[in-house]
Design an enzyme around this catalytic site. Structure first.
Site, short mmCIF file in Angstrom:
data_model
loop_
_atom_site.label_atom_id
_atom_site.label_comp_id
_atom_site.label_asym_id
_atom_site.label_seq_id
_atom_site.Cartn_x
_atom_site.Cartn_y
_atom_site.Cartn_z
N HIS A 18 1.04 -1.18 -0.17
CA HIS A 18 -0.02 -0.04 -0.01
C HIS A 18 0.64 1.14 0.21
O HIS A 18 2.36 1.20 -0.22
CB HIS A 18 -1.03 0.05 1.40
N HIS A 21 4.05 1.04 2.02
CA HIS A 21 5.27 0.59 1.56
C HIS A 21 5.98 1.55 0.21
O HIS A 21 7.08 1.43 0.17
CB HIS A 21 4.99 -0.87 0.90
N CYS A 126 2.79 -11.46 18.82
CA CYS A 126 1.81 -10.97 17.73
C CYS A 126 2.40 -11.46 16.59
O CYS A 126 3.47 -11.10 16.19
CB CYS A 126 1.97 -9.46 17.67
N CYS A 129 3.43 -8.85 13.86
CA CYS A 129 4.53 -8.02 14.04
C CYS A 129 5.72 -9.18 14.04
O CYS A 129 7.01 -9.03 13.86
CB CYS A 129 4.62 -7.49 15.32
N CYS A 147 -1.57 -6.19 20.84
CA CYS A 147 -0.59 -5.66 20.46
C CYS A 147 -0.85 -4.19 20.12
O CYS A 147 -1.68 -3.57 19.68
CB CYS A 147 -0.55 -5.97 18.77
N HIS A 150 -1.15 -3.13 16.02
CA HIS A 150 -1.90 -3.93 15.44
C HIS A 150 -3.29 -3.85 15.96
O HIS A 150 -4.31 -4.12 15.54
CB HIS A 150 -1.65 -5.25 14.82
N LYS A 300 -1.76 4.77 12.03
CA LYS A 300 -0.98 4.22 11.07
C LYS A 300 -1.57 3.51 10.00
O LYS A 300 -2.28 2.51 10.17
CB LYS A 300 0.28 3.25 11.56
N LYS A 303 -2.88 -2.77 6.78
CA LYS A 303 -3.91 -3.63 6.72
C LYS A 303 -4.55 -4.04 7.61
O LYS A 303 -5.80 -4.11 7.88
CB LYS A 303 -3.33 -4.99 6.06
O1 ME8 Z 1 8.27 -5.24 8.87
N1 ME8 Z 1 3.79 4.56 6.83
O2 ME8 Z 1 7.40 -5.88 6.60
P1 ME8 Z 1 6.04 -4.96 6.40
C1 ME8 Z 1 4.99 4.50 6.50
N2 ME8 Z 1 9.01 -8.05 6.80
N3 ME8 Z 1 5.75 3.58 6.19
C2 ME8 Z 1 5.06 2.30 6.29
C3 ME8 Z 1 3.70 1.96 6.56
C4 ME8 Z 1 3.02 3.42 6.91
N4 ME8 Z 1 1.74 3.66 7.20
N5 ME8 Z 1 3.42 1.05 6.70
C5 ME8 Z 1 4.30 0.18 6.23
C6 ME8 Z 1 8.10 -5.86 7.81
N6 ME8 Z 1 5.37 1.03 6.08
C7 ME8 Z 1 9.16 -7.01 7.79
C8 ME8 Z 1 10.57 -6.15 7.49
S1 ME8 Z 1 13.30 -6.30 6.99
C9 ME8 Z 1 14.55 -7.22 7.32
C10 ME8 Z 1 11.84 -7.13 7.39
C11 ME8 Z 1 6.74 0.60 5.34
O3 ME8 Z 1 5.59 -5.52 5.04
C12 ME8 Z 1 7.79 0.98 6.46
O4 ME8 Z 1 8.86 0.90 5.73
O5 ME8 Z 1 5.29 -4.86 7.74
C13 ME8 Z 1 7.88 -0.16 7.40
O6 ME8 Z 1 9.13 -0.17 8.26
C14 ME8 Z 1 7.64 -1.49 6.46
O7 ME8 Z 1 6.68 -0.80 5.33
C15 ME8 Z 1 6.98 -2.66 7.09
O8 ME8 Z 1 6.76 -3.52 6.01
#
Ligand code: ME8
Length: 498
Positions: A18, A21, A126, A129, A147, A150, A300, A303
């Site tokens: 979204h 990301h 969680c 997370c 959590c 979430h 924030k 999903k």
């Molecule tokens: O945490 N505002 O993956 P993830 C800003 N797989 N950035 C956001 C956001 C928001 N509302 N939502 C998501 C994971 N992000 C692990 C990471 S790395 C070795 C493993 C971005 O799919 C932001 O960069 O939950 C956040 O840190 C990341 O998506 C989390 O992605």
């Protein structure tokens, strides 16, 4: 000329990306493109985090094998990144065999060093997370642990597991975070330091019993366990550039690695990641650049909060990748959460892209063709613009070097505003020979387009092409840039939204 290695987090492909990301990924892309422009040998990596309980459950829910799910999602992610013009050099997946090798080798190395032991664990988990929460970290709703991110009930787990002796790295971490400038902005380093000082570094579980989490990399010294997904995932940053396979390449890129992350995963990327690296005898990263959240309806975007804003909605509304990239970068903030509203996005798009940049190009282009047949030259640049261009180039480079993409964009925008004022005051349409004015304005357009190129590569590339600037090099961004310009078209680049 140097080397520049930049990474995004690898995302959980349980759902399409979204705009949260996209926020991180576009930012990393802009820095990667900037570094390519200044001549650095750049390697930009993004990818997907494909193992673990969260993935296993998402696949179960759809009644398919997790591998089928992650294979499908690879295409979904790549397609979004294509629409957003993300110029990654490698898309890493944690199911790649070379990555699995690195994970197995690394966990075995820690085991051999006596940094891993077996013990039982009981605590609140969680799955979204992929993390245990201790008392004080979780929130309580109706007396039950939830959590804090979430806002879902935590699950109580009790099992035999393997621990990584994180506690042994406490002094190292405190010294590293207080003495070296790795975490940007610094406030995040202080936040981690505070947490370590008040709670200490506790050992972390780095394995899961296969009967519960079978979708993961097998622990090499105990086949009844899989590797904890965070340990697995963090290692992507070294496996993706050839750790073990090509150590020369690994060392080259690792010497200037920049990780980009959201603040939600700060702890994993400092306390845990820096300790794992130390345990593997690898230097900490050069920089860990942290940003705040995008919010929708006060929460924030995510999903589980049910407030996701889809990337395709923005692509539709703002005329494709460039519009979305510009808006996300214009609001980019390391420290402050930014509420996303249509009004805010519309006003940035309309006033800066459509009016300030787009209109200037259209006006100057049409006049150049009408008055001078598209051939524009003069023996000097009007000093009002000459001074403003030099000042902006300097400011822009300084901000980009400091990772402040939004300030860099604001600087260019000021230059464009000055150029618009200039055209209004000089009224070149009333002159018989407006060569000096149009030439000066084209200099402003050319340098602005080069500076905006990392942010809006399609539109800026098109403009540079139309005015005959073929070689785009920020390094060579001096004033004057060209002796003459040939304007062959004056397109409307960004149609306003209503
Ligand atoms: O945490 N505002 O993956 P993830 C800003 N797989 N950035 C956001 C956001 C928001 N509302 N939502 C998501 C994971 N992000 C692990 C990471 S790395 C070795 C493993 C971005 O799919 C932001 O960069 O939950 C956040 O840190 C990341 O998506 C989390 O992605």
């Amino acid at each position: 000329m140097g080397v520049f290695y930049i990474t995004t987090p690898i995302y959980y492909p349980t759902a399409p990306p979204h705009i949260g990301h996209a926020y991180t990924t576009v930012y990393a892309d802009v820095l990667a493109r900037y570094h390519r422009l200044i001549g650095d040998e750049t390697f930009f990596m993004t990818g997907n985090d494909e193992h673990g309980l969260k993935l296993q459950r998402a696949a179960e829910k759809r009644g398919i094998h997790p591998k089928q799910l992650v294979d499908e999602m690879e295409g979904v992610y790549k397609n979004y990144w294509r629409l957003l013009n993300i110029s990654y050099d490698h898309f890493i997946r944690t199911t790649h065999s070379y990555h699995e090798e690195v994970v197995k080798h690394s966990i075995q190395k820690l085991y051999d060093k006596g940094l891993i032991y077996k013990a039982s664990y009981a605590g609140w988990y969680c799955a979204d997370c992929e993390k245990y929460y201790s008392p004080g970290e979780y929130i309580e709703i109706d007396g039950k642990p939830y959590c804090p991110i979430h806002r879902k009930p935590l699950e109580f787990l009790e099992e035999e597991t393997y621990y990584f002796k994180l506690s042994e790295f406490e002094d190292y971490m405190v010294k590293l975070l207080s003495e070296r400038d790795i975490v940007y902005p610094k406030t995040y380093a202080l936040e981690v330091l505070n947490k370590i000082k008040t709670e200490g570094l506790r050992d972390v579980s780095i394995a899961r019993p296969k009967e519960r989490v079978w979708w993961g990399i097998e622990v090499p010294f105990d086949k009844n366990y899989t590797v904890y997904v965070w340990f697995d995932a963090l290692l992507n940053y070294i496996s993706g550039i050839g750790y073990l396979r090509d150590m020369d390449r690994f060392e080259k890129y690792w010497s200037n690695v920049h990780h980009i992350i959201g603040k939600d995963i700060l702890w994993f990327h400092t306390a845990i990641w820096f300790s794992i690296l130390k345990a593997l005898d690898i230097e900490p990263p050069k920089r860990l650049i942290v940003h705040a959240f995008l919010l929708n309806r006060g929460l924030k975007i995510g999903k589980s909060a049910g407030n996701v804003i889809a990337i395709e909605d923005l692509l539709d509304r703002y005329n494709g990748g460039d519009g979305v990239r510009y808006i996300l970068m214009r609001i980019f903030n390391h420290q402050k959460d930014v509420p996303v509203t249509t009004e805010l996005f519309d006003s940035i798009y309309n006033s800066e892209l459509a009016d300030n940049y787009g209109n200037l190009i259209r006006r100057v282009g049409v006049l150049s063709m009408k008055k001078l047949n598209g051939d524009v030259s003069a023996d000097r640049i009007d000093e009002v613009l000459e001074y403003k261009i030099s000042e902006t180039v300097e400011k822009y480079n300084r901000e980009m070097e400091n990772y402040n993409v939004s300030s860099a964009i604001i600087a260019v925008n000021e230059l464009l505003r000055t150029a618009n004022q200039y055209i209004n005051e000089k009224r070149p349409w009333e002159k018989n020979d407006p060569s000096l004015e149009l030439y000066s304005l084209l200099e402003a357009i050319a340098s602005s387009s080069i500076m905006l190129y990392p942010v809006i590569p399609e539109a800026a590339g098109k403009i540079l092409n139309l005015i005959g600037v073929d070689e785009i090099s920020i390094k060579r961004l001096s004033v004057p840039l060209r002796d003459r310009y040939h304007v062959s078209d004056a397109p409307i680049l960004f149609k306003k939204v209503k």
